[in-house]
Design a protein around this motif. Structure first.
Motif, mmCIF file in Angstrom:
data_model
loop_
_atom_site.group_PDB
_atom_site.id
_atom_site.type_symbol
_atom_site.label_atom_id
_atom_site.label_comp_id
_atom_site.label_asym_id
_atom_site.label_seq_id
_atom_site.Cartn_x
_atom_site.Cartn_y
_atom_site.Cartn_z
ATOM 1 N N GLU A 73 96.527 -30.414 63.669
ATOM 2 C CA GLU A 73 96.256 -29.096 63.104
ATOM 3 C C GLU A 73 95.890 -29.119 61.621
ATOM 4 N N ALA A 74 96.392 -30.090 60.871
ATOM 5 C CA ALA A 74 96.163 -30.095 59.425
ATOM 6 C C ALA A 74 94.694 -30.235 59.020
ATOM 7 N N PRO A 75 93.856 -30.990 59.763
ATOM 8 C CA PRO A 75 92.466 -31.141 59.324
ATOM 9 C C PRO A 75 91.722 -29.816 59.153
ATOM 10 N N VAL A 76 91.952 -28.857 60.044
ATOM 11 C CA VAL A 76 91.220 -27.594 59.931
ATOM 12 C C VAL A 76 91.697 -26.808 58.714
ATOM 13 N N PHE A 77 92.979 -26.912 58.386
ATOM 14 C CA PHE A 77 93.511 -26.241 57.196
ATOM 15 C C PHE A 77 92.830 -26.784 55.945
ATOM 16 N N VAL A 78 92.740 -28.103 55.848
ATOM 17 C CA VAL A 78 92.132 -28.740 54.678
ATOM 18 C C VAL A 78 90.623 -28.507 54.653
ATOM 19 N N ALA A 79 89.968 -28.673 55.812
ATOM 20 C CA ALA A 79 88.507 -28.534 55.862
ATOM 21 C C ALA A 79 88.061 -27.129 55.472
ATOM 22 N N MET A 80 88.811 -26.117 55.914
ATOM 23 C CA MET A 80 88.440 -24.742 55.577
ATOM 24 C C MET A 80 88.554 -24.512 54.071
ATOM 25 N N LEU A 81 89.584 -25.054 53.444
ATOM 26 C CA LEU A 81 89.729 -24.927 51.996
ATOM 27 C C LEU A 81 88.581 -25.612 51.265
ATOM 28 N N LEU A 82 88.180 -26.785 51.734
ATOM 29 C CA LEU A 82 87.091 -27.506 51.095
ATOM 30 C C LEU A 82 85.768 -26.757 51.241
ATOM 31 N N LEU A 83 85.530 -26.193 52.428
ATOM 32 C CA LEU A 83 84.305 -25.427 52.631
ATOM 33 C C LEU A 83 84.247 -24.229 51.679
ATOM 34 N N TRP A 84 85.380 -23.598 51.487
ATOM 35 C CA TRP A 84 85.440 -22.476 50.530
ATOM 36 C C TRP A 84 85.223 -22.971 49.100
ATOM 37 N N VAL A 102 85.738 -11.251 47.527
ATOM 38 C CA VAL A 102 87.041 -10.724 47.936
ATOM 39 C C VAL A 102 87.201 -10.696 49.445
ATOM 40 N N VAL A 103 86.215 -10.174 50.149
ATOM 41 C CA VAL A 103 86.347 -10.042 51.606
ATOM 42 C C VAL A 103 86.439 -11.417 52.258
ATOM 43 N N ARG A 104 85.612 -12.338 51.805
ATOM 44 C CA ARG A 104 85.653 -13.689 52.375
ATOM 45 C C ARG A 104 86.965 -14.394 52.028
ATOM 46 N N LEU A 105 87.539 -14.079 50.888
ATOM 47 C CA LEU A 105 88.862 -14.613 50.553
ATOM 48 C C LEU A 105 89.928 -14.086 51.507
ATOM 49 N N VAL A 106 89.794 -12.838 51.906
ATOM 50 C CA VAL A 106 90.742 -12.267 52.873
ATOM 51 C C VAL A 106 90.601 -12.981 54.214
ATOM 52 N N PHE A 107 89.360 -13.212 54.636
ATOM 53 C CA PHE A 107 89.142 -13.977 55.874
ATOM 54 C C PHE A 107 89.815 -15.343 55.776
ATOM 55 N N LEU A 108 89.594 -16.014 54.662
ATOM 56 C CA LEU A 108 90.188 -17.336 54.444
ATOM 57 C C LEU A 108 91.705 -17.266 54.503
ATOM 58 N N GLY A 152 84.081 -21.627 58.698
ATOM 59 C CA GLY A 152 83.746 -21.759 57.291
ATOM 60 C C GLY A 152 82.249 -21.759 57.044
ATOM 61 N N GLY A 153 81.503 -22.373 57.971
ATOM 62 C CA GLY A 153 80.051 -22.386 57.841
ATOM 63 C C GLY A 153 79.486 -20.984 57.840
ATOM 64 N N TRP A 154 79.965 -20.153 58.778
ATOM 65 C CA TRP A 154 79.490 -18.773 58.832
ATOM 66 C C TRP A 154 79.937 -17.969 57.615
ATOM 67 N N ILE A 155 81.215 -18.010 57.335
ATOM 68 C CA ILE A 155 81.770 -17.149 56.286
ATOM 69 C C ILE A 155 81.239 -17.499 54.907
ATOM 70 N N PHE A 156 81.170 -18.798 54.593
ATOM 71 C CA PHE A 156 80.870 -19.203 53.217
ATOM 72 C C PHE A 156 79.441 -19.684 52.982
ATOM 73 N N TYR A 157 78.663 -19.902 54.063
ATOM 74 C CA TYR A 157 77.339 -20.484 53.853
ATOM 75 C C TYR A 157 76.221 -19.743 54.588
ATOM 76 N N VAL A 158 76.394 -19.447 55.856
ATOM 77 C CA VAL A 158 75.293 -18.941 56.669
ATOM 78 C C VAL A 158 75.168 -17.422 56.633
ATOM 79 N N SER A 159 76.291 -16.719 56.624
ATOM 80 C CA SER A 159 76.225 -15.255 56.634
ATOM 81 C C SER A 159 75.498 -14.745 55.400
ATOM 82 N N PRO A 160 74.687 -13.700 55.535
ATOM 83 C CA PRO A 160 73.973 -13.145 54.375
ATOM 84 C C PRO A 160 74.951 -12.767 53.260
ATOM 85 N N ALA A 161 74.518 -12.929 52.031
ATOM 86 C CA ALA A 161 75.394 -12.684 50.879
ATOM 87 C C ALA A 161 75.969 -11.274 50.891
#
Length: 256
Positions: free
Chosen positions: A54-65, A74-80, A124-133
């Motif tokens: 389980e730990a890899p997804v916790f770390v990977a999501m933080l790195l993607l952010w 703010v909204v994406r931080l709430v998702f995170l 993380g890809g959707w929230i922080f990179y692919v979704s429109p700004a």
């Protein structure tokens, strides 16, 4: 940066794999927990196994952010925060709460690590990179999808944690007997912990209103529903007089 077209292909492939995995798991028991078997190869202590899985997804999501250009959104931080609350509990609290020291096949741990990393790339890809700004303005926090999805997510987390607690306290130290879980959502399903987890990710899909979230909800069902069916069958054999199969379903109350 990953293009939306490439990302959508990635999601489609993940969805197809989820369906294939679901079909396969109705034929093969994943050999951990109640269905542990040495046929799955080398194993390790379940406390360490759950942490490594389980730990890899916790770390990977933080790195993607951290490496995105949306650190202060703010909204994406709430998702995170919502995502990481679940995986902090799953990675660092749940393993410590486990009673006993059963074994978990290393092969399953490795498969879990791979999937969890891919899931971080989906979410993380959707929230922080692919979704429109401008996809998630501040007003999103008062929108119907966010409010409804967050309520479903929170309810699912509560059910998941409560159900895990009920299971942990079925036995006293030294007791090796088997018991039918009771209370909470176990009144309606034999795998209430799985129902809670499925609810969480349905809620996350709603609150982000994203295909990435929907594919993860599909994966959660694909992974847990076959196992819930096997657990239901096991309880039917072990507790034929106690389990009311007319009213108690496998994983989703009144439905499945």
């Amino acid at each position: 940066m990953l293009s939306p077209h490439t990302f959508n292909i990635f999601l489609a492939v993940m969805a197809v794999i989820a369906v294939a995995v679901c079909i396969a798991l109705y034929r093969v028991n994943a050999g951990y927990g109640k269905f542990y078997t040495e046929k799955w190869g080398p194993s390790l202590d379940n406390h360490m196994g759950w942490f490594l899985m389980e730990a890899p997804v916790f770390v990977a999501m933080l790195l993607l952010w951290w490496f995105s250009d949306r650190l202060g959104d703010v909204v994406r931080l709430v998702f995170l925060l919502l995502f990481e609350i679940h995986y902090f509990h799953r990675s660092f609290i749940f393993p410590l709460q486990l009673r006993g020291h059963s074994r978990m096949p290393l092969s399953i741990v490795l498969m879990g690590m791979v999937f969890n990393t891919l899931n971080a790339l989906m979410q993380g890809g959707w929230i922080f990179y692919v979704s429109p700004a401008d996809r998630y303005p501040l007003s999103w926090l008062t929108s119907a999808p966010f409010l409804c999805g967050t309520m479903v997510f929170a309810a699912g987390m509560f059910i998941n944690i409560q159900s895990d607690s009920i299971i942990r306290h079925l036995r006293q130290p030294g007791d090796t007997s088997h018991y039918l879980p009771r209370g909470g959502m176990f009144r309606y399903v034999t795998s209430a912990n799985y129902f809670g987890e499925f609810m969480e990710w349905v809620g996350f899909a709603i609150l982000t209103w994203s295909w990435a979230g929907a594919v993860f909800a599909l994966w959660t069902f694909a992974n847990l529903a076959p196992r819930a069916a096997r657990i239901h069958e096991l309880y039917q054999r072990e507790f034929p007089e106690e389990l009311d199969t007319a009213h108690t379903k496998c994983m989703i109350p009144f439905i499945y």
